[in-house]
Design a protein around this motif. Structure first.
Motif, short mmCIF file in Angstrom:
data_model
loop_
_atom_site.label_atom_id
_atom_site.label_comp_id
_atom_site.label_asym_id
_atom_site.label_seq_id
_atom_site.Cartn_x
_atom_site.Cartn_y
_atom_site.Cartn_z
N ALA A 176 0.83 -1.21 0.00
CA ALA A 176 0.00 0.00 0.00
C ALA A 176 0.86 1.26 0.00
O ALA A 176 0.57 2.24 -0.71
CB ALA A 176 -0.94 0.00 1.20
N ALA A 177 1.95 1.24 0.77
CA ALA A 177 2.85 2.40 0.81
C ALA A 177 3.60 2.57 -0.52
O ALA A 177 3.83 3.70 -0.96
CB ALA A 177 3.84 2.24 1.96
N LEU A 178 3.97 1.46 -1.16
CA LEU A 178 4.62 1.53 -2.47
C LEU A 178 3.69 2.16 -3.51
O LEU A 178 4.11 3.01 -4.31
CB LEU A 178 5.02 0.13 -2.94
N ILE A 179 2.44 1.77 -3.47
CA ILE A 179 1.45 2.30 -4.42
C ILE A 179 1.22 3.79 -4.16
O ILE A 179 1.15 4.60 -5.10
CB ILE A 179 0.13 1.51 -4.32
N ALA A 180 1.14 4.18 -2.89
CA ALA A 180 0.93 5.58 -2.55
C ALA A 180 2.11 6.45 -2.99
O ALA A 180 1.92 7.56 -3.51
CB ALA A 180 0.70 5.72 -1.05
N LEU A 181 3.33 5.95 -2.80
CA LEU A 181 4.52 6.69 -3.23
C LEU A 181 4.53 6.85 -4.74
O LEU A 181 4.81 7.93 -5.27
CB LEU A 181 5.78 5.96 -2.75
N ASP A 182 4.22 5.78 -5.46
CA ASP A 182 4.19 5.82 -6.92
C ASP A 182 3.13 6.81 -7.39
O ASP A 182 3.37 7.59 -8.33
CB ASP A 182 3.89 4.41 -7.45
N ARG A 183 1.95 6.79 -6.77
CA ARG A 183 0.87 7.71 -7.16
C ARG A 183 1.30 9.16 -6.95
O ARG A 183 1.02 10.03 -7.78
CB ARG A 183 -0.39 7.40 -6.35
N ALA A 184 1.97 9.43 -5.84
CA ALA A 184 2.44 10.79 -5.57
C ALA A 184 3.44 11.25 -6.62
O ALA A 184 3.49 12.43 -6.99
CB ALA A 184 3.08 10.85 -4.18
N ALA A 185 4.24 10.30 -7.15
CA ALA A 185 5.29 10.64 -8.09
C ALA A 185 4.81 10.77 -9.52
O ALA A 185 5.32 11.59 -10.29
CB ALA A 185 6.40 9.59 -8.03
N ILE A 186 3.80 9.97 -9.92
CA ILE A 186 3.40 9.92 -11.33
C ILE A 186 1.96 10.32 -11.57
O ILE A 186 1.57 10.62 -12.70
CB ILE A 186 3.68 8.51 -11.92
#
Length: 283
Positions: free
Chosen positions: A151-161
């Motif tokens: 979930a944290a990986l997905i949130a970080l990716d969403r913030a970046a892209i």
């Protein structure tokens, strides 16, 4: 089949049985994709194929990221079928499937004029580096992500892209754990490394600051010492090209990042940046 009329072509959905012929088409383009890479892509993409006299002569994939975003990729036309508008027909079919989604792609020089006519605009340069990695020290503080980090990986990716890429990240995490850097507030950065093409590919790499991105690039390189590795760098990633080149990777080209606006634009929050793509196809 040379110079066949566009009316002689049938557009179909790509299925597992087409992968062998799709692989043949990508080999003709000197693309490094293996059969396994096509299988990976089709696992979460909508594939479009063009048939003429029962032979696959064109491909295009739509990889949806939630209801608002998508990438258009693996757009190939057999050399014997060029000049009759087949590439445009494949792209129009893909864009129709995309509906109101914002669409992104990485354009080659030859594809750029068509994409511009279809409403795509340049949004940056992608630089591809690859080669056999020289020995490198693994930086302190980098570890492997666990199942509870998804979930944290997905949130970080969403913030970046700015895209909802949960399905992609789940598949990447299932193939091999992400390398991550943590701080008191959570994930500071992450990078996926997976088998691809001639060896391995490092990306996506998302990070909240340049220092974290540099450490994750170093970790990805160190974990592939003596192996062939590819990275597709964004503008942010190019800030680390000196280290990447010193590790033995050389610049071999790239492409133009392009965006076609949808009904709703996909905006990154600005809390993180993408420094390396999941691939030029997946962004």
């Amino acid at each position: 089949m040379h110079n066949a009329a566009i009316g002689a072509v049938t557009i179909v959905d790509l299925a597992a049985g087409h992968i062998g012929e799709a692989h043949r088409l990508s080999l003709q383009e000197a693309w490094p994709h293996r059969v396994a890479d096509w299988e990976f892509m089709l696992g979460f993409s909508e594939g479009i194929g063009a048939l003429c006299d029962g032979k696959l002569v064109g491909t295009a994939l739509l990889t949806p990221y939630g209801a608002t975003g998508a990438t258009c990729n693996m757009i190939i036309v057999d050399p014997s079928m060029r000049g009759i508008g087949l590439g445009r027909r494949l792209m129009e079919t893909v864009l129709e499937r995309a509906g109101g989604r914002e669409c992104r792609l990485t354009a080659t020089a030859s594809g750029l004029p068509l994409y511009e006519k279809l409403g795509f605009a340049a949004a940056g340069e992608i630089s591809q580096y690859q080669g056999v990695v020289a020995p490198l020290v693994m930086p302190d503080g980098v570890s492997e992500a666990g199942p509870g980090d998804l979930a944290a990986l997905i949130a970080l990716d969403r913030a970046a892209i700015g895209l909802e890429r949960g399905a992609l990240l789940a598949r990447l995490a299932a193939e091999r754990p992400f390398l991550v850097l943590r701080d008191a507030s959570g994930l500071r950065g992450s990078v996926s490394c997976r088998a691809f093409g001639r060896g391995a590919l490092a990306g996506p790499l998302a990070a909240r600051d340049d220092e974290a991105a540099g450490m994750l690039f170093q970790a990805a390189l160190a974990s592939h010492a003596g192996q062939f590795l590819r990275v597709d760098l964004t503008g942010a990633g190019m800030r680390h090209r000196a280290m990447i080149a010193a590790a033995g990777l050389v610049h071999v080209g790239g492409g133009v990042a392009m965006i076609r606006p949808g009904t709703t634009r996909c905006h990154a929050s600005g809390d993180a940046e993408i420094h390396a793509l999941a691939s030029q196809a997946l962004c």
